[in-house]
Write a protein that holds these residues in place. Sequence first.
Motif, short mmCIF file in Angstrom:
data_model
loop_
_atom_site.label_atom_id
_atom_site.label_comp_id
_atom_site.label_asym_id
_atom_site.label_seq_id
_atom_site.Cartn_x
_atom_site.Cartn_y
_atom_site.Cartn_z
N TRP A 186 0.75 -0.95 0.16
CA TRP A 186 -0.03 -0.08 0.00
C TRP A 186 1.08 1.22 -0.07
O TRP A 186 1.96 1.18 0.53
CB TRP A 186 -1.00 0.01 1.41
CG TRP A 186 -1.97 -0.98 1.28
CD1 TRP A 186 -3.33 -0.70 1.03
CD2 TRP A 186 -2.15 -2.37 1.77
NE1 TRP A 186 -4.10 -1.74 1.06
CE2 TRP A 186 -3.28 -2.62 1.66
CE3 TRP A 186 -0.80 -3.02 2.38
CZ2 TRP A 186 -3.54 -4.06 2.17
CZ3 TRP A 186 -1.15 -4.30 2.83
CH2 TRP A 186 -2.54 -4.86 2.46
N GLU A 191 -6.07 6.47 3.88
CA GLU A 191 -7.36 6.17 3.47
C GLU A 191 -8.04 6.60 2.21
O GLU A 191 -7.63 7.82 1.86
CB GLU A 191 -8.52 6.80 4.56
CG GLU A 191 -9.76 6.25 4.40
CD GLU A 191 -10.65 6.89 5.50
OE1 GLU A 191 -10.37 7.19 6.62
OE2 GLU A 191 -11.92 6.78 5.23
N GLY A 194 -12.55 5.31 1.77
CA GLY A 194 -13.03 4.80 2.93
C GLY A 194 -12.31 3.35 3.19
O GLY A 194 -12.37 2.92 4.08
N TRP A 195 -11.50 3.15 2.20
CA TRP A 195 -10.73 1.55 2.42
C TRP A 195 -9.21 2.30 3.17
O TRP A 195 -8.55 2.90 2.71
CB TRP A 195 -10.58 1.17 1.06
CG TRP A 195 -11.57 0.70 0.42
CD1 TRP A 195 -12.68 -0.14 0.86
CD2 TRP A 195 -11.97 1.17 -0.86
NE1 TRP A 195 -13.71 -0.29 -0.18
CE2 TRP A 195 -13.20 0.33 -1.10
CE3 TRP A 195 -11.31 1.85 -1.91
CZ2 TRP A 195 -13.92 0.66 -2.24
CZ3 TRP A 195 -12.05 1.86 -3.30
CH2 TRP A 195 -13.13 1.39 -3.29
N LYS A 196 -9.11 1.65 4.43
CA LYS A 196 -8.06 2.03 5.14
C LYS A 196 -6.64 1.19 4.87
O LYS A 196 -7.03 0.01 4.68
CB LYS A 196 -8.41 2.28 6.44
CG LYS A 196 -9.34 3.17 7.14
CD LYS A 196 -9.42 3.23 8.61
CE LYS A 196 -10.07 4.70 9.23
NZ LYS A 196 -11.67 4.20 8.86
N GLU A 199 -3.48 -0.75 9.91
CA GLU A 199 -3.12 0.00 10.94
C GLU A 199 -1.44 -0.46 11.20
O GLU A 199 -0.62 0.48 11.50
CB GLU A 199 -3.92 -0.02 12.08
CG GLU A 199 -3.35 0.86 13.27
CD GLU A 199 -3.78 2.39 12.92
OE1 GLU A 199 -4.81 2.74 12.05
OE2 GLU A 199 -3.05 3.41 13.23
#
Length: 230
Positions: A186, A191, A194-196, A199
């Motif tokens: 990633w 974000e 809305g796709w995070k 974490e």
Amino acid sequence: MIFHVLTIFPEFFEGPFAHGVVKRGKDAGLLDIRIHNLREWTSDRHKTVDDRPFGGGEGMVLKPEPLFAAVESIWPERQPERKVVLLSASGRSFDQAVANSYTREAELLLICGRYEGVDERVAEHLADDEISIGNYVLSGGELAAAVVIDTVARLIPGVLGNETSAAFDSFQDTGHGEGLLDCPHWTRPAEFRGWKVPEVLLNGNHEEIRRFRKKLAREKTARWRPDLLV
Ligand code: 9D3
């Protein structure tokens, strides 16, 4: 390293090697790609490269004479570090290990099959190897030759900026070990719609990140390449 390509569609190769890693390798003098038009080695008015199959059947077959004449004129001497590779749907499977073995050659001469096939005397008495790039039907060997050259070129020391080709010993050498597919990646934004992003990747705990990536690599492999887990 020098790659020769023998083809009836020399224009096909104007695109694939004009960009990216292969182009940079060429510009740096680490590799050279020489495209040869098979029709230059025909001797009849119509520049005939094919003929009907003995025994009957569909389609046409590439004649042996122009192929032998071409290879013998490109390489008047065969040497141990010069290999002729026939691209054919009936060859052994190309993979990263085959690509690695080719980096030990000084020159490769790739023969692109066309039509229904190539006279078998080429496979038997002219080629050192016969390679297919996968279990699907292409209309000729040109795309396969481009795949082979791209794969081998990036393994040549210096082409990627890497002097240690040992780091590329296997297809799945991602640093996770166990011959897994690469883990997902990633980048920013953290974000998007809305796709995070997970974490864990943002928390700076490198040991936790390493374990997380390995878990994702195993999950990805189980989903798309379960054959690699057996
Ligand atoms: C089963 C009869 N023919 C298919 C309708 C056989 C056949 C002849 C010629 C299949 C493909 C081709 C042309 N393909 C290649 O020259 C080729 C190829 C491929 O088709 N698949 C994977 N790798 C390669 S390398 C060369």
